[in-house]
Design a protein around this motif. Structure first.
Motif, short mmCIF file in Angstrom:
data_model
loop_
_atom_site.label_atom_id
_atom_site.label_comp_id
_atom_site.label_asym_id
_atom_site.label_seq_id
_atom_site.Cartn_x
_atom_site.Cartn_y
_atom_site.Cartn_z
N ARG A 189 0.60 -1.11 0.16
CA ARG A 189 0.00 -0.20 0.01
C ARG A 189 0.96 1.36 0.00
NH1 ARG A 189 -5.33 -0.27 2.65
NH2 ARG A 189 -4.74 1.85 3.08
N GLN A 249 -6.23 -9.51 0.82
CA GLN A 249 -6.31 -9.08 -0.42
C GLN A 249 -7.70 -8.65 -1.01
OE1 GLN A 249 -4.31 -11.70 -3.26
NE2 GLN A 249 -2.59 -10.78 -2.62
N ASN A 253 -7.91 -5.08 0.77
CA ASN A 253 -6.67 -4.44 0.43
C ASN A 253 -5.97 -4.03 1.69
OD1 ASN A 253 -4.87 -2.46 -0.92
ND2 ASN A 253 -6.19 -0.79 -0.71
N GLN A 309 -2.67 -4.79 4.23
CA GLN A 309 -1.26 -4.91 3.89
C GLN A 309 -0.80 -5.68 5.57
OE1 GLN A 309 1.41 -2.33 2.17
NE2 GLN A 309 3.25 -3.25 2.84
#
Lengths: 317, 317
Positions: free
Chosen positions: B18, B110, B113, B115
């Motif tokens: 990210r 995923q 989104n 990390q």
């Protein structure tokens, strides 16, 4: 799980209250206000009974050390401590144990103005996971990757003490009462070098805390910075308590490999060295130059019997 | 500990990247960039083998669920997911287990989104601690404390399924293969209601995720908001799979007390109800009104045999 709800309430009462905590313990999430123009620095560490501390360790020391090792990670980054969370897994809710554990934990938390903002308490084998959060202006973060050939290598205090302390704690050796007290203190109540970390923002090109031993931790800097180093082993600071209870070889071996000392290892460009030493003196902090960064990717130990060239562990992965 | 260093490297490779992560895995701290005018929302949860999941649970499901229960806490706050850390304690470094565990973990990461920005891997009894971090504008946070008399109480999906799924996983009951697949899915792969949480920012006066059962979790809202509630038990949504494999009493009992469903329970002022239902329909999300908030500090269950008045647990501490 009612007893565990009680415990959480108990921790909640003991923590201090920072103005940047919009919502602390007691909802689905904690809500925090970040200062502008700063990065959030965070680190998470787990201590497992029997692996990271002997089963005989007092609850007070477990609480103290759990937070100290995390504070040490902030120190190594040059960050200012702010908040922490606690995931505590324990076999049963023992009130005496919890009383002592939280005293050790909160003594250090108060010293560093750290607020407990959340946690989870579960039943299971004794395991303490703490995540710590701090602030640092982006350009001042002390990474592992900034060391350059010619930089001086420093450490912030005596190495090897915690390694000998562990042998005492495990009943493997006996030493005089005064020495035992000192060495166990070094094992169980490491002094996180937060103040030094903040000062180093203006001087160091890289930094790390020594948790796994000087060789292993310095190697992390060398790999990240793609450089080598020469260490003069006679310059490695050793306490009298360590020296008088071990052979010279054993003392050096502990200093290089035992870890758990939580001193900082950092690098400083030679042209900034004098200014650093002046700043350290002003703050009454003693650090020791033990060698320098070199171009070639090897770590050389000098003055140790014969010169000894240790190959870097680039192949570790 | 070399094998554990390898594992950390392995996790590092699998995570996404990210733009707000200045420094991820691999230094003393991770360094993160907070968006302006938002609060940092964070939550930490531990899962212990044999307590939070049966020892027969697949590594994939353990990885998936560990992250799902944390995402559910962000959802209950209305926060947008960003980063997570993983403290993984396990008896040995089993490559097959790790492969599956990380697949379950990163599938969900995923999708949202998220990390992985740091962690710690230690040897010990299987314990997974995840801390999750998200963002939320200060005024939009869904706390537990905002419910008002007259607000409608909603839940986001079927309750009790995970409770029956646990009985199946433990071998206590047998059901038809299709039902078993559905109920185990509900137990092992809870669907965190992140999208709903974001939508509720504009509507809900309070919210919580149902991890301990409707009664216990709703009670948290009632205590924090200093209100009571009337629940019409016939309105509690139950799946066909639950209903056809239990008695009506047992189904309701599971829905009220079993937990592990990770649906949201939230309150909405009656004047915002229509607008909410329109917004939900647009997003294709189904929620169920099950009662309303009342002034008096009692929780009343209606339609359950005779009316039953359940006293609130204000004395729990």
């Amino acid at each position: 799980m009612k007893e565990f709800a009680i415990i959480e309430h108990y921790f909640k009462q003991k923590t201090l209250s920072r103005p940047d905590v919009t919502l602390g313990i007691g909802d689905d999430c904690a809500l925090l206000n970040m200062p502008q123009h700063q990065l959030l620095a965070l680190s998470i560490d787990t201590l497992v009974e029997g692996l990271h501390f002997p089963v005989t360790t007092s609850a007070y020391d477990i609480g103290y050390k759990s937070l100290a090792v995390n504070l040490s990670d902030l120190a190594a980054m040059g960050a200012e401590p702010a908040w922490f969370t606690l995931a505590l897994t324990m076999p049963k809710a023992d009130e005496n144990w919890l009383q002592e554990f939280s005293q050790g934990l909160f003594q250090l938390a108060q010293e560093y103005n750290l607020q407990l903002i959340g946690g989870d308490t579960t039943r299971g084998p004794l395991t303490i996971t703490i995540q710590i959060h701090g602030f640092i202006p982006e350009k001042h973060a002390l990474r592992r990757s900034g060391a350059k050939a010619g930089d001086r290598i420093y450490v912030s205090g005596f190495l090897g003490d915690a390694g000998l302390g562990l042998q005492i704690a495990l009943g493997k050796i006996k030493v005089k009462a005064d020495d035992e007290a000192y060495l166990l203190q070094r094992l169980n109540r490491p002094n996180p070098r937060v103040k030094l970390g903040l000062l180093l923002r203006n001087f160091a090109t890289s930094a790390i805390d020594i948790s796994d031993g000087l060789l292993a931790d310095l190697e992390h800097i060398l790999i990240a910075s793609e450089v080598g180093a020469t260490i003069r082993t006679l310059l490695i600071p050793l306490s009298d308590e360590l020296k008088r209870n071990t052979s010279a070889d054993e003392a050096l071996h502990l200093a290089l490999t035992a870890g758990d000392d939580y001193e900082l290892c950092f690098t400083v460009p030679s042209e900034k060295e004098e200014e650093l030493l002046t700043a350290l003196k002003k703050e009454n902090i003693t650090c020791y130059c033990i060698g320098e960064i070199t171009q070639e990717n090897v770590l050389v130990l000098q003055d140790y019997k014969n010169d000894l060239s240790v190959k870097l562990g680039f192949e570790q992965f």
